[in-house]
Design a protein around this motif. Structure first.
Motif, PDB file in Angstrom:
ATOM      1  N   LEU A   1      -4.061   7.741   7.803  1.00  0.00           N
ATOM      2  CA  LEU A   1      -5.414   8.134   7.395  1.00  0.00           C
ATOM      3  C   LEU A   1      -5.735   7.681   5.976  1.00  0.00           C
ATOM      4  O   LEU A   1      -6.884   7.367   5.659  1.00  0.00           O
ATOM      5  CB  LEU A   1      -5.573   9.653   7.494  1.00  0.00           C
ATOM      6  N   GLY A   2      -4.721   7.667   5.135  1.00  0.00           N
ATOM      7  CA  GLY A   2      -4.988   7.361   3.734  1.00  0.00           C
ATOM      8  C   GLY A   2      -5.049   5.885   3.424  1.00  0.00           C
ATOM      9  O   GLY A   2      -5.821   5.471   2.563  1.00  0.00           O
ATOM     10  N   ARG A   3      -4.283   5.080   4.137  1.00  0.00           N
ATOM     11  CA  ARG A   3      -4.108   3.696   3.704  1.00  0.00           C
ATOM     12  C   ARG A   3      -4.249   2.632   4.777  1.00  0.00           C
ATOM     13  O   ARG A   3      -4.009   1.457   4.499  1.00  0.00           O
ATOM     14  CB  ARG A   3      -2.732   3.541   3.039  1.00  0.00           C
ATOM     15  N   GLN A   4      -4.618   2.992   6.011  1.00  0.00           N
ATOM     16  CA  GLN A   4      -4.745   1.943   7.023  1.00  0.00           C
ATOM     17  C   GLN A   4      -6.186   1.809   7.496  1.00  0.00           C
ATOM     18  O   GLN A   4      -6.935   2.781   7.519  1.00  0.00           O
ATOM     19  CB  GLN A   4      -3.803   2.232   8.201  1.00  0.00           C
TER      20      GLN A   4
ATOM     21  N   GLU B   1      -5.642  -0.956  12.398  1.00  0.00           N
ATOM     22  CA  GLU B   1      -4.269  -0.478  12.189  1.00  0.00           C
ATOM     23  C   GLU B   1      -4.116   0.962  12.680  1.00  0.00           C
ATOM     24  O   GLU B   1      -3.081   1.334  13.243  1.00  0.00           O
ATOM     25  CB  GLU B   1      -3.899  -0.572  10.707  1.00  0.00           C
TER      26      GLU B   1
ATOM     27  N   VAL C   1       0.709  -2.446  12.508  1.00  0.00           N
ATOM     28  CA  VAL C   1       1.022  -1.262  11.705  1.00  0.00           C
ATOM     29  C   VAL C   1       1.876  -1.609  10.494  1.00  0.00           C
ATOM     30  O   VAL C   1       2.083  -0.757   9.630  1.00  0.00           O
ATOM     31  CB  VAL C   1       1.726  -0.170  12.551  1.00  0.00           C
ATOM     32  N   ALA C   2       2.364  -2.846  10.447  1.00  0.00           N
ATOM     33  CA  ALA C   2       3.075  -3.371   9.269  1.00  0.00           C
ATOM     34  C   ALA C   2       4.185  -2.450   8.768  1.00  0.00           C
ATOM     35  O   ALA C   2       5.122  -2.205   9.412  1.00  0.00           O
ATOM     36  CB  ALA C   2       2.125  -3.599   8.120  1.00  0.00           C
TER      37      ALA C   2
ATOM     38  N   GLN D   1       1.151   5.566   0.138  1.00  0.00           N
ATOM     39  CA  GLN D   1       0.521   6.859   0.378  1.00  0.00           C
ATOM     40  C   GLN D   1       1.432   7.951  -0.138  1.00  0.00           C
ATOM     41  O   GLN D   1       2.566   8.087   0.322  1.00  0.00           O
ATOM     42  CB  GLN D   1       0.252   7.078   1.872  1.00  0.00           C
TER      43      GLN D   1
ATOM     44  N   ARG E   1       0.853  -1.189   0.000  1.00  0.00           N
ATOM     45  CA  ARG E   1       0.000   0.000   0.000  1.00  0.00           C
ATOM     46  C   ARG E   1       0.888   1.238   0.000  1.00  0.00           C
ATOM     47  O   ARG E   1       1.907   1.281   0.686  1.00  0.00           O
ATOM     48  CB  ARG E   1      -0.900   0.013   1.245  1.00  0.00           C
TER      49      ARG E   1
ATOM     50  N   GLN F   1       3.176  13.976   8.161  1.00  0.00           N
ATOM     51  CA  GLN F   1       3.310  13.164   6.953  1.00  0.00           C
ATOM     52  C   GLN F   1       3.092  11.695   7.251  1.00  0.00           C
ATOM     53  O   GLN F   1       2.483  10.970   6.469  1.00  0.00           O
ATOM     54  CB  GLN F   1       4.701  13.377   6.337  1.00  0.00           C
ATOM     55  N   GLU F   2       3.598  11.245   8.404  1.00  0.00           N
ATOM     56  CA  GLU F   2       3.393   9.843   8.765  1.00  0.00           C
ATOM     57  C   GLU F   2       1.922   9.579   9.059  1.00  0.00           C
ATOM     58  O   GLU F   2       1.399   8.504   8.776  1.00  0.00           O
ATOM     59  CB  GLU F   2       4.263   9.478   9.968  1.00  0.00           C
ATOM     60  N   HIS F   3       1.257  10.582   9.616  1.00  0.00           N
ATOM     61  CA  HIS F   3      -0.163  10.418   9.910  1.00  0.00           C
ATOM     62  C   HIS F   3      -0.987  10.349   8.621  1.00  0.00           C
ATOM     63  O   HIS F   3      -2.043   9.714   8.589  1.00  0.00           O
ATOM     64  CB  HIS F   3      -0.640  11.550  10.809  1.00  0.00           C
ATOM     65  N   LEU F   4      -0.487  10.978   7.567  1.00  0.00           N
ATOM     66  CA  LEU F   4      -1.175  10.890   6.271  1.00  0.00           C
ATOM     67  C   LEU F   4      -1.270   9.441   5.812  1.00  0.00           C
ATOM     68  O   LEU F   4      -2.292   9.011   5.268  1.00  0.00           O
ATOM     69  CB  LEU F   4      -0.429  11.710   5.214  1.00  0.00           C
ATOM     70  N   LEU F   5      -0.203   8.689   6.037  1.00  0.00           N
ATOM     71  CA  LEU F   5      -0.212   7.276   5.658  1.00  0.00           C
ATOM     72  C   LEU F   5      -1.270   6.517   6.439  1.00  0.00           C
ATOM     73  O   LEU F   5      -1.994   5.678   5.899  1.00  0.00           O
ATOM     74  CB  LEU F   5       1.178   6.667   5.899  1.00  0.00           C
TER      75      LEU F   5
END
Lengths: 217, 217
Positions: free
Chosen positions: B137-140, B144, B216-217, A72, A70, B131-135
């Motif tokens: 919200l966008g993809r988990q 997760e 969180v992979a 982002q 995945r 920026q890490e939080h974007l991941l």
DNA sequence: CGGCAATTTGAAGGCGCTCAAAAGTAGTGG
DNA sequence: CCACTACTTTTGAGCGCCTTCAAATTGCCG
């Protein structure tokens, strides 16, 4: 990361729809620029951090991957924009050229001179963008996300009716936290409602700007 | 914004679970600190920007609202942390005390002295977090997201097994882009699987840290 | 104890995802 | 110039995760 390459972003891509110097700064000779073909890596996650980068022409995607592939995209950077701000000694994200792209690399080994006076505001603008994107990803639905994206790109391309998208639907989806199918369906829906026209795959004409604005509420 | 107040965040809240000075810096006399009760506004969107803020004790939420009341919390700030970085002359977000909170305000009218040497790294850390939080919200997915949240809070509270949450389920939901019901259900699911224990409403014991990390992979 | 708010739990529905296939667009080579 | 190929984009069908609505439960404080 070989498992990814067959799914997306083959190294060789079409490099049409990448108008040069959309918003590039006045041509001062400055530091040397480097050319990156479509799909080329500018830096990788974990790589030692050099300095900052400025897009001379073309477009860049900044992204991170999860173990299962995945992706982002946290930001796109168009002509004239500065990127590469990172905390610590190594990059925490990947940066790739979306299309044929020229990058000016700027060494900032020591934050001295009036550079500091430029770096901090640029970093804060980047922060603001990221924070605003959090609202989009966290609380807006598919059509609102696409509307926000179109408005954003339109602003950054000079507020014209016609916008040129350097990135694919897959890139847009990975930026907006949507599948490519959903992105495509929303484009179609906006076209059917007469909000946009799609003269070609990678260009969008905004027919009713107000309708887009209303969507982002 | 009166329409919101009956739905969430009444001005008076319980101020239990707000241990003082979890990570506060050594007590140098420095600038004066201000006390904010639970729910109090520290600054508002559009307000003229002063300087930076440091949490002395308690916790702060940074958020933005959509016209219909949807809220996205872009960050929580715990004891010791610095916030209030904004591009331009006015704040682009709201900041509120989550519980009884002490804030040290720092004037940074001109970026001079060695302050600059501290501001930029702090801003970059803030950027990295966003920026890490974007991941997330966008993809988990929901489980997760909650796992990422618990790991993050745990790290910032000193990596102990037991963590104290100053914020409500509504705050967590608005931070993770989930409904409060989904947050609650995920907590229950993690408890049933033996990954966490919930000694009280606002405290979490992490029984299997590895299980959270795996999520969180 | 009583009242209010936060949290939990349940049931039903919808939005967006996955899987699948068709249509459109370049780019290549005969 | 056109056929052929590979890829992107679009469109359709079905499903699953999360949301919404609703009600029960828990916790807190007067």
């Amino acid at each position: 990361m070989a498992f990814l390459e067959e799914k997306r972003a083959p190294f060789v891509q079409h490099d049409a729809y990448c108008p040069e110097l959309v918003h590039a700064p006045p041509g001062k000779s400055g530091p040397p620029a480097t050319f990156f073909p479509a799909g080329a890596e500018i830096y990788a996650q974990g790589e030692a951090k050099g300095g900052l980068y400025q897009v001379e022409f073309g477009a860049v995607r900044i992204y991170r991957l999860l173990a299962d592939g995945r992706r982002q995209i946290s930001a796109f950077h168009l002509g004239g924009e500065i990127f590469g701000f990172q905390d610590g000694a190594t990059h925490h994200f990947f940066a790739e050229a979306i299309c044929a792209t020229g990058i000016r690399m700027m060494r900032t080994t020591s934050f001295d001179g009036d550079l500091t006076g430029e770096v901090l505001p640029a970093a804060l603008r980047c922060l603001l963008r990221a924070q605003e994107h959090l609202l989009v990803l966290g609380r807006q639905n598919a059509i609102e996300r696409v509307a926000a994206f179109l408005i954003d790109i339109c602003d950054r391309q000079g507020d014209l009716r016609q916008i040129e998208l350097p990135m694919s639907r897959a890139d847009i989806g990975d930026y907006l936290g949507l599948s490519i199918e959903t992105v495509s369906r929303v484009f179609s829906r906006l076209r059917q409602k007469g909000v946009i026209r799609l003269p070609s795959l990678r260009s969008v004409e905004i027919v009713k700007p107000q309708a887009l604005e209303d969507l982002v509420a």
